[in-house]
Design an enzyme around this catalytic site. Structure first.
Site, PDB file in Angstrom:
ATOM      1  N   SER A  34       0.854  -1.183   0.000  1.00  0.00           N
ATOM      2  CA  SER A  34       0.000   0.000   0.000  1.00  0.00           C
ATOM      3  C   SER A  34       0.886   1.227   0.000  1.00  0.00           C
ATOM      4  CB  SER A  34      -0.931   0.001   1.210  1.00  0.00           C
ATOM      5  OG  SER A  34      -0.182   0.105   2.373  1.00  0.00           O
ATOM      6  N   ALA A  36       0.784   5.876  -0.750  1.00  0.00           N
ATOM      7  CA  ALA A  36       0.028   7.090  -0.459  1.00  0.00           C
ATOM      8  C   ALA A  36      -1.300   7.106  -1.198  1.00  0.00           C
ATOM      9  CB  ALA A  36       0.858   8.304  -0.853  1.00  0.00           C
ATOM     10  N   GLN A  37      -1.334   6.471  -2.358  1.00  0.00           N
ATOM     11  CA  GLN A  37      -2.559   6.570  -3.168  1.00  0.00           C
ATOM     12  C   GLN A  37      -3.549   5.443  -2.938  1.00  0.00           C
ATOM     13  OE1 GLN A  37       0.245   6.673  -6.351  1.00  0.00           O
ATOM     14  NE2 GLN A  37      -1.093   8.073  -7.434  1.00  0.00           N
ATOM     15  N   GLY A  38      -3.116   4.362  -2.324  1.00  0.00           N
ATOM     16  CA  GLY A  38      -4.061   3.261  -2.114  1.00  0.00           C
ATOM     17  C   GLY A  38      -3.382   1.908  -2.077  1.00  0.00           C
ATOM     18  N   LYS A  55      -3.302  -1.469  -9.009  1.00  0.00           N
ATOM     19  CA  LYS A  55      -3.334  -0.422  -7.971  1.00  0.00           C
ATOM     20  C   LYS A  55      -4.650   0.326  -8.044  1.00  0.00           C
ATOM     21  CE  LYS A  55      -0.336   3.253  -7.860  1.00  0.00           C
ATOM     22  NZ  LYS A  55       0.917   3.872  -7.415  1.00  0.00           N
ATOM     23  N   ASP A 151      11.750  12.222  -5.732  1.00  0.00           N
ATOM     24  CA  ASP A 151      11.297  11.494  -4.539  1.00  0.00           C
ATOM     25  C   ASP A 151      11.583   9.996  -4.652  1.00  0.00           C
ATOM     26  OD1 ASP A 151      10.197  11.469  -1.999  1.00  0.00           O
ATOM     27  OD2 ASP A 151       8.166  11.082  -2.720  1.00  0.00           O
TER      28      ASP A 151
HETATM   29  P1  AMP Z   1       2.707   2.565  -4.541  1.00  0.00           P
HETATM   30  O1  AMP Z   1       1.306   2.808  -4.144  1.00  0.00           O
HETATM   31  O2  AMP Z   1       2.940   2.643  -6.032  1.00  0.00           O
HETATM   32  O3  AMP Z   1       3.683   3.410  -3.758  1.00  0.00           O
HETATM   33  O4  AMP Z   1       3.033   1.042  -4.140  1.00  0.00           O
HETATM   34  C1  AMP Z   1       3.004   0.607  -2.813  1.00  0.00           C
HETATM   35  C2  AMP Z   1       3.714  -0.735  -2.679  1.00  0.00           C
HETATM   36  O5  AMP Z   1       3.025  -1.741  -3.427  1.00  0.00           O
HETATM   37  C3  AMP Z   1       5.136  -0.744  -3.219  1.00  0.00           C
HETATM   38  O6  AMP Z   1       6.068  -0.321  -2.249  1.00  0.00           O
HETATM   39  C4  AMP Z   1       5.330  -2.210  -3.570  1.00  0.00           C
HETATM   40  O7  AMP Z   1       5.676  -2.957  -2.413  1.00  0.00           O
HETATM   41  C5  AMP Z   1       3.949  -2.656  -4.002  1.00  0.00           C
HETATM   42  N1  AMP Z   1       3.815  -2.567  -5.484  1.00  0.00           N
HETATM   43  C6  AMP Z   1       3.324  -1.544  -6.194  1.00  0.00           C
HETATM   44  N2  AMP Z   1       3.339  -1.816  -7.512  1.00  0.00           N
HETATM   45  C7  AMP Z   1       3.884  -3.046  -7.650  1.00  0.00           C
HETATM   46  C8  AMP Z   1       4.191  -3.884  -8.766  1.00  0.00           C
HETATM   47  N3  AMP Z   1       3.950  -3.496 -10.027  1.00  0.00           N
HETATM   48  N4  AMP Z   1       4.727  -5.106  -8.527  1.00  0.00           N
HETATM   49  C9  AMP Z   1       4.976  -5.493  -7.250  1.00  0.00           C
HETATM   50  N5  AMP Z   1       4.731  -4.754  -6.157  1.00  0.00           N
HETATM   51  C10 AMP Z   1       4.186  -3.539  -6.349  1.00  0.00           C
END
Ligand code: AMP
EC number: 2.7.11.24
Length: 316
Positions: A34, A36-38, A55, A151
């Protein structure tokens, strides 16, 4: 498309605290992270016949900052095509009308873990260099497209068990940055360059700072500048690297400059003290290290194995 037909295309499933309403082609949803956006889930895509990450951006238009970030992410993810930047596979909303429009789902390539989960592993020289090399390739590509991330952090970088790496997001929209003396909001700032922390003009090299901090953490096994808040972040930088030059101070705006000039003076530590030789991993011996990591959700064992001849890539 009429409502009945659409409803048949989607189904809802609870994932943690959230409900995902996704196209039926995506099955077997499991939460994997998870941000910041979800929430992010892994899923199996029956059309592409591969695993994907989905996501959910919950109400991305609730305010201007969220909206800009969501828009920036979508547009850039669609345009940028590079093996070290996460690729967009699909995007959809289950809502039927503009009035009802609330959530956006982004479908991406699925990776195995983020860099926070890898940083604790004792990586050998070869794996460390391969990860670093890929971070630099990804960011070079963004810079060539005129995108400065600002960032980069381990949670925004994902890896696969074959040691391939991708940058997950496109960083701060211009409006999202706050200066040192502005109201803080809760985010990880450990990797932010002084220009970003202090709200100065910045260039592409702010991303090289972040990659340096990430690299340092991989070598030392702990965060290089672990500020407890946005002010302490600056303290951690000057304690270790020393008080910046007068020339640097001149570039600050008056209120920030007064604050920065009134901090105690620090000489900083030498490179040898910050990074003693013993911390650097030995040259790689293939398969010497079977780095293992317990994934928080699925107990995936990661055995990062870069391709045997990856260093040849350096000469391409
Ligand atoms: P984000 O919301 O994009 O910051 O993603 C939050 C967390 O979800 C990340 O730190 C990853 O651990 C996991 N995550 C997001 N996108 C992926 C992806 N395409 N493949 C695997 N893990 C992901």
């Amino acid at each position: 498309m009429n409502r009945n037909k659409r409803e048949k295309e989607y189904y809802s499933i609870d994932v943690g605290d959230s409900t995902f309403t996704v196209l039926k082609r995506y099955q077997n949803l499991r939460p994997i992270g998870s941000g910041a956006q979800g929430i992010v889930c892994s899923a199996y895509d029956h059309v592409l016949e591969r695993n994907v990450a989905i996501k959910k951006l919950s109400r991305p238009f609730q305010n201007q900052t969220h909206a800009k970030r969501a828009y920036r992410e979508l547009v850039l993810m669609k345009c940028v095509n590079h093996k070290n930047i996460i690729g967009l596979l699909n995007v959809f909303t289950p809502q039927k009308t503009l009035e009802e429009f609330q959530d956006v789902y982004i479908v991406m390539e699925l990776m195995d873990a983020n860099l926070c989960q890898v940083i604790q592993m004792e990586l050998d020289h070869e794996r460390l260099s391969y990860l670093l090399y890929q971070m630099l390739c990804g960011i070079k590509h963004l810079h060539a497209a005129g995108i400065i991330h600002r960032d980069l952090k381990p949670s925004n970088i994902v890896v696969k068990s074959d040691c391939t790496l991708k940058i997950l997001d496109f960083g701060l929209a211009r409006t999202a940055a706050t200066g040192l003396l502005m109201t803080p909001y809760v985010v990880t700032r450990y990797y932010r360059a002084p220009e970003v922390i202090l709200g100065m003009g910045y260039q592409a090299n702010v991303d090289v700072w972040s990659i340096g901090c990430i690299m340092a953490e991989m070598v030392r096994g702990s965060v290089l500048f672990p500020g407890t808040d946005h002010i302490d972040q600056w303290n951690k930088v000057i304690e270790q690297l020393g008080t910046p030059s007068q020339e640097f101070m001149m570039k600050l705006n008056q209120s920030v400059r007064t604050y920065v000039e009134n901090r105690p003076r620090y000489a900083g530590y030498s490179f040898e003290k910050l990074f003693p030789d013993v911390l650097f991993p030995a040259d790689s011996e293939h398969n010497k290290l079977k780095a293992q990591h317990v994934h928080t959700h699925s107990l995936v064992r990661l055995s990062l194995s870069p391709p045997a001849d990856w260093t040849a890539l350096l000469y391409l």
